[in-house]
Write an enzyme that holds these catalytic residues in place. Structure first.
Site, PDB file in Angstrom:
ATOM      1  N   GLU A 184       0.579  23.488  29.511  1.00  0.00           N
ATOM      2  CA  GLU A 184      -0.108  24.102  28.378  1.00  0.00           C
ATOM      3  C   GLU A 184      -1.043  25.242  28.765  1.00  0.00           C
ATOM      4  O   GLU A 184      -1.303  26.125  27.966  1.00  0.00           O
ATOM      5  CB  GLU A 184      -0.902  23.028  27.612  1.00  0.00           C
ATOM      6  N   SER A 231       4.581 -24.907 -14.352  1.00  0.00           N
ATOM      7  CA  SER A 231       4.328 -26.318 -14.003  1.00  0.00           C
ATOM      8  C   SER A 231       3.392 -26.504 -12.811  1.00  0.00           C
ATOM      9  O   SER A 231       3.070 -27.646 -12.469  1.00  0.00           O
ATOM     10  CB  SER A 231       5.649 -27.009 -13.716  1.00  0.00           C
TER      11      SER A 231
END
Lengths: 138, 771
Positions: free
Chosen positions: B191, B471
Site C-alpha cells: 500500500e 388450550s
C-alpha cells in the site's frame, strides 16, 4: 441354566458399565453436613465445608476467597454458577441467602431460603438449619 | 440649477506608473496572502485540534460484544460427543493430530484433549489450559489437567452478536506487537512502500499516480499514503474534491507530526474496512482474521496474511468467499511482492501460492448473530445501561444462550415447517414460528427463535406476536379447580354442551375438537384429551374470577378479562409471556423473570454487574406437583402422547390450538428445560394443523437432539384409589389410583368394592422363570 448364566453375565456387564461413569451433580443428594456452621451472631463457617461434587466444591472454594475479602457480589457470582449446576441443592441456596443478607437484601435472602426449603423437603435437619437462617431475614 | 462639470481628465503624469501599479498589485497580493496565511493557520489549528482530539481519546465507538454461556465441563455432566464437537467447531477450534496450541483439540474414541484458549471471563481472566476428558454413555466420566483430576473447566463462550452504533462498525482491537511482522511488512510494501520515509504525504507517490491516471485516461490509481488513507477513513467523508484532498494531506502531515509511525500503523490496522457480514461492517485485521479464517491475527499463515492485505484495495471486489478467483489472484500477487521484498523466502511463496484459498464458513455459529435473543438481551440490558454506552464502550455481555439448544430449535423449526408446507402448495413459505427454551429451575433463556429465518433482524414473534393461546390456558383452569379444594384428578366432570350468554346477548357455545361430547369422565382425562366443554364447565363452576386470579398467581402480567372464552384461551399472549407463566409450573411454584444476562464486564475485564437468581415462591411446590400430574397425563396418554413415545417419560406438556386453527401451540418441560413453541401465519389465517401436529414436532425434535431427561418422581404426592364416582376409597378397594398432596389426603368416603386376591399358583416368580 443357560438363562442363569446369561443373566449373571448381563447383570455384571451392566454393573461394570454403571461404575465407570460418575453420577451427575444433579443426581446427588446433600445433607445438613453440606451447610457451613452458622452462629447466631451472624458469623459463618467456611463456604467449603462439607462434601460436594468436585464442580461445586471448586466454585465454593472461589466463593470462599471472595467471602473472606467481603466481595459479596463476586461471591454471589460463583454461588450462582454452582446453583446452575445443581439447581436443587439447598446448600447452595443457604450460602446464597447468607451472602444476600450481607448485601442487605433481606427479601432476596428470604426468597432463596424458601427456595432451599422446597428442595430440603424430607430432610428435617436441613430444614431446621434453613429455618434458623430464615429467622434472621425477618 | 446646478451645472454638471465635465469630469476632469487626469493628465498622463497623474496616472500611476507601471511600477506603481505593480506595487499596488503586490501590496494587495501581500495582503491577500497574509489573510490567506492567517486563514490557513486558523484552519491548521482547527485541523490540528481535530486530529489530536480524535487520536488521543477513544478512537472508536466499540460495540458491546455479546457472548453465549460458556460450556461447562465437569465430571458427571451430560454431554454427548456430537455436542462437544459442534461447540468446539463453533468456537473455531481446529481438530489436529495433537492439541499443541490454544484453539486446538484432538479426539481418540472416548478420549479428548482440548487446548482451551485464554479468555477474560466476567469473574476474572483465565489462562490457556490443556485439558483431557473422557465421555462415556453421554456423560463426562473424567476431567484432568496435567495428570490431575479437576472439578470444573469452562470453554470460552461463543460470540453471538454485538450492540452496534449507527454504522454497525465492528472491530476486534489489536496491538501492533500482536500482529505478525509479515502482515505489517506486506501491508507496507503493497500500500505504501515509502511509509517509513515520508511525512504523511508522498510527492513521488502522487506523481506516479497522476502519471498512471493520465495514461489510463481516468482514475485508476491513488497516490495516498497509509497515513492519508487512515485520515480519509478516520476523519473525512468519501467525497472526492480538491479541498477535501488538501485537507487530507494537511491532516496526514499533522498526524505524522504528533504521532509515531508505529502509532499510525496500529490505528490503520484497526481502522481499515475489510468486509461486510450482514449488517455488520468488518473493520481491522483483528476481526477480519476471526471472520474470514476463524483464528486470531497471530495465528495467520502467509497465504492468509496476503489475502487480508489484498482486501485493503477492495473488500468487496476481492472478497475471498464471493470472488475466490479474484481474491486468489490478488493473494498470489501480494505473496510475490512479499517474496520480492524479502518478507518471505521464495520457497515460502511457492508453498503459499500452491495452497487453495480456504476460508471458514461465513454463516458459521461463531460469527453469525442471533437477532431474536439479542433483542431480548438488549431490552433487559437497557434497564441498567444507557444504549449509548452499550454501543460505544466495548462492554462484554455474558448471556444465558445455549448455542447447542439454539441450534437444535432452529433445525427443528426448519425441518418441521418444510414438512408441513410440503402438504399443500398454498402453504409454501407462509408459515411462521417462534420458540422459547428456558432452564426449568432458574428461568435462564437458553434459546429464542423469533422467526423461521433465525438470522433475520425483523419482527420478533417470540416477543412481539400476541396470539390466542388456545388450550394452553387449560392447566390454569385445572389449577384453580385443584386449589379450590373441591376437585382432584379423579373427580368426575361433565363433558357436555355448554351455553353461556354474554353481556351483548351473544351465546358462547364451545365445541370439542372432534365436535362430539364425551359425557362424564375423570378430570385428568378431560385435561389429557383437552376437552373444551368439560373445561368450560369446570371453569364456570370454579369461577371466572378465580381462574383470572390464578393466571396472575402464575406470574402473568398481562390483563386477563374475566370472560368465559378466557377459559379456553381467548387471551392473546406472546411466546415469551406464555413461557414465563409455564415457568412457574415447571419450577414448582417459583415466579421469576426470564433472564438472559449473566454479567456485564468492561473491555478491560472489570465486572460491572452480575445477575443471580431472583424470584419468589408463590405457589406451594406440592400444588405444582399435583398440577404437573395432569400435564404428565397429557404427555403420557393424551394429546401430546407422541413425545413420550419417542422420549423417556415422565414429561409434562400441553398442546394448544386457537379458534379455526389460526395458532398451533405447544408447551412442555422435562427435568431441565421448558420449551414453548408457536406456529401460525402472520396474516392470522387458519391452517390445516393443530398444536399437536405443527408445534409439538418442533418441541420434540428440539428435545430429542439437544437431550432430554425425565421428570423426577413427585415426592410430595401420594397415590390413593378413587372409585368410578370420583370418591376416595380405602386402600385395598377397587378404584383407579390418583395422586393427592401427601399431607392433605381427604378421608375415604366412597363405598369399598374389595379387590380379590389373585389365586396362588397363577403367577410364577422370577426364580421359576430361571429354571
Amino acid at each position: 441354566m443357560v438363562r442363569l448364566v446369561v443373566l449373571i453375565f448381563t447383570f455384571s456387564a451392566f454393573l461394570a458399565g454403571c461404575s465407570a461413569v460418575p453420577e451427575g451433580p444433579d443426581q446427588q443428594r446433600v445433607n445438613v453436613a453440606a451447610l457451613p456452621d452458622w452462629q447466631a451472631d451472624g458469623s459463618m463457617g467456611s463456604f467449603t465445608e462439607g462434601n460436594h461434587h468436585p464442580a461445586i466444591a471448586s466454585l465454593f472454594a472461589k466463593a470462599e476467597i471472595e467471602r473472606r475479602k467481603q466481595r459479596w457480589r463476586s461471591a454471589m457470582t460463583y454461588l450462582d454458577q454452582a446453583r446452575q449446576i445443581q439447581p436443587r441443592n439447598p446448600a447452595v441456596f443457604y450460602r446464597q441467602a447468607w451472602v444476600s443478607l450481607q448485601m442487605g437484601d433481606r427479601a432476596q435472602a428470604r426468597n432463596l431460603l424458601q427456595r432451599g426449603l422446597v428442595f430440603a423437603q424430607s430432610d428435617v435437619a436441613m430444614t431446621e438449619r434453613l429455618n434458623q437462617l430464615l429467622a434472621q431475614c425477618q | 440649477m446646478s451645472q454638471r462639470k465635465p469630469a476632469a481628465k487626469k493628465s498622463k503624469s497623474e496616472r500611476p506608473s507601471l511600477s506603481g501599479r505593480r506595487k499596488v498589485w503586490l501590496a494587495w497580493m501581500l495582503r491577500l496572502s497574509l489573510v490567506g496565511l492567517a486563514l490557513l493557520a486558523g484552519w491548521l489549528v482547527y485541523l490540528d485540534a481535530q486530529v489530536r482530539e480524535r487520536f488521543d481519546g477513544n478512537k472508536w465507538a466499540l460495540p458491546a460484544k455479546v457472548y453465549a454461556r460458556p460450556l461447562l465441563l465437569y465430571p458427571g455432566q451430560l454431554l454427548s460427543a456430537s455436542q462437544l464437537e459442534a461447540e468446539l467447531s463453533w468456537s473455531d477450534y481446529s481438530a489436529r493430530g495433537y492439541a499443541d496450541r490454544p484453539g486446538s483439540y484432538t479426539r481418540s474414541g472416548e478420549q479428548w484433549t482440548i487446548f482451551r484458549r485464554a479468555f477474560p471471563f466476567w469473574d476474572g481472566p483465565e489462562s490457556a489450559r490443556r485439558i483431557e476428558l473422557s465421555i462415556r454413555d453421554g456423560r463426562i466420566s473424567r476431567l484432568r489437567e496435567q495428570g490431575e483430576d479437576v472439578g470444573l473447566v469452562r470453554l470460552e463462550p461463543q460470540y453471538i452478536g454485538g450492540i452496534f452504533p449507527a454504522h454497525n462498525e465492528d472491530r476486534e482491537l489489536v496491538r501492533l506487537e500482536d500482529v505478525p511482522p509479515a502482515l505489517v511488512a506486506a501491508l507496507v510494501v503493497t500500500e505504501d512502500k515509502a511509509f517509513f520515509e515520508h511525512w504523511g504525504i508522498s510527492l513521488r507517490g502522487i506523481a506516479r499516480a497522476m502519471l498512471a491516471n493520465v495514461k489510463a485516461g481516468g482514475f485508476v490509481q491513488g497516490g495516498s499514503t497509509l497515513t492519508q488513507q487512515l485520515v480519509k477513513n478516520f476523519f473525512l467523508s468519501s467525497e472526492r474534491t480538491l479541498i477535501r484532498k488538501g485537507q487530507e494531506a494537511l491532516m496526514a502531515l499533522l498526524l505524522e507530526l504528533h504521532y509515531s509511525k508505529e502509532e499510525i500503523l496500529q490505528a490503520y490496522l484497526n481502522e481499515v474496512y475489510l468486509g461486510q457480514a450482514g449488517r455488520r461492517a468488518i473493520h481491522g485485521f483483528g476481526l477480519a482474521a476471526r471472520f474470514y479464517f476463524g483464528k486470531s491475527v497471530k495465528e495467520l499463515d502467509n497465504g492468509e496474511i496476503a489475502t487480508l492485505v489484498g482486501l485493503v484495495k477492495g473488500a468487496s471486489y476481492y472478497n475471498p468467499r464471493r470472488n475466490p478467483e479474484r481474491a486468489k489472484e490478488r493473494r498470489d500477487l501480494i505473496l510475490g511482492l512479499m517474496a520480492d521484498n524479502g518478507i518471505i523466502t521464495d520457497g515460502q511463496r511457492i508453498v503459499a501460492q500452491g495452497k487453495p484459498l480456504l476460508t471458514s464458513a461465513a454463516g458459521r455459529a461463531g460469527q453469525r448473530e442471533y437477532p431474536a435473543f439479542l433483542e431480548l438481551a438488549r431490552a433487559q440490558l437497557q434497564r441498567d445501561y444507557r444504549l449509548q454506552d452499550l454501543q460505544s464502550e466495548g462492554l462484554r455481555i455474558f448471556t444465558t444462550l445455549d448455542p447447542w439448544m439454539q441450534n437444535a430449535v432452529e433445525e427443528a423449526a426448519q425441518a418441521t415447517l418444510k414438512r408441513l408446507e410440503s402438504r399443500s402448495r398454498e402453504l409454501k413459505d407462509v408459515l411462521e414460528t417462534a420458540a422459547v427454551i428456558t432452564s426449568v429451575d432458574g428461568g435462564e433463556v437458553r434459546a429464542l427463535l423469533g422467526s423461521r429465518k433465525p438470522e433475520f433482524f425483523g419482527f420478533n414473534r417470540a416477543l412481539a406476536a400476541k396470539r390466542a393461546i388456545g388450550s394452553l390456558a387449560k392447566p390454569v383452569v385445572y389449577l384453580a379447580a385443584l386449589e379450590s379444594g373441591r376437585y382432584h384428578w379423579g373427580s368426575v366432570i361433565d363433558d357436555k354442551p355448554v351455553s353461556v350468554s354474554g353481556p351483548g346477548g351473544q351465546l358462547w357455545q364451545p365445541q370439542n375438537y372432534d365436535h362430539k361430547s364425551h359425557g362424564a369422565l375423570p378430570m385428568a382425562d378431560a385435561l389429557a384429551r383437552s376437552l373444551n366443554q368439560a373445561t368450560a364447565r369446570l371453569g364456570m363452576t370454579v369461577g371466572l374470577g378465580n381462574v383470572a386470579a390464578t393466571f396472575k398467581e402464575l406470574g402473568l402480567q398481562a390483563e386477563v378479562p374475566p370472560y368465559p372464552s378466557m377459559l379456553l384461551g381467548a387471551i392473546s399472549l406472546s411466546p415469551v409471556e406464555v413461557a414465563a407463566m409455564y415457568q412457574t409450573i415447571a419450577s414448582q411454584g417459583f415466579v421469576m423473570p426470564l433472564r438472559t444476562i449473566e454479567a456485564v464486564a468492561t473491555a478491560k475485564g472489570e465486572t460491572l454487574s452480575s445477575y443471580a437468581l431472583r424470584g419468589e415462591q408463590v405457589v406451594s411446590p406440592a400444588m405444582m406437583q399435583w398440577l404437573r400430574y395432569g400435564l404428565e397425563q397429557v404427555a403420557e396418554r393424551g394429546t401430546a402422547r407422541r413425545i413420550t413415545q419417542e422420549l423417556e417419560g415422565p414429561l409434562a406438556a400441553k398442546t394448544g390450538t386457537s379458534d379455526d386453527q389460526r395458532d398451533a401451540w405447544f408447551a412442555g418441560f422435562d427435568n431441565r428445560h421448558l420449551g414453548v413453541v408457536w406456529v401460525g401465519r402472520d396474516d392470522n389465517q387458519p391452517m390445516p394443523f393443530a398444536g399437536s401436529s405443527a408445534a409439538l414436532p418442533i418441541w420434540l425434535d428440539t428435545f430429542r437432539s439437544a437431550g432430554s431427561e425425565p421428570l423426577p418422581p413427585a415426592d410430595l404426592l401420594q397415590m390413593v384409589p378413587v372409585n368410578a364416582a370420583g370418591q376416595l376409597v380405602e386402600n385395598g378397594c377397587r378404584g383407579t389410583l390418583y395422586p393427592f398432596i401427601r399431607d392433605r389426603v381427604p378421608a375415604a368416603a366412597g363405598q369399598c368394592d374389595p379387590l380379590t386376591e389373585p389365586s396362588s399358583g397363577e403367577k410364577k416368580s422370577w426364580f421359576d422363570w430361571l429354571f
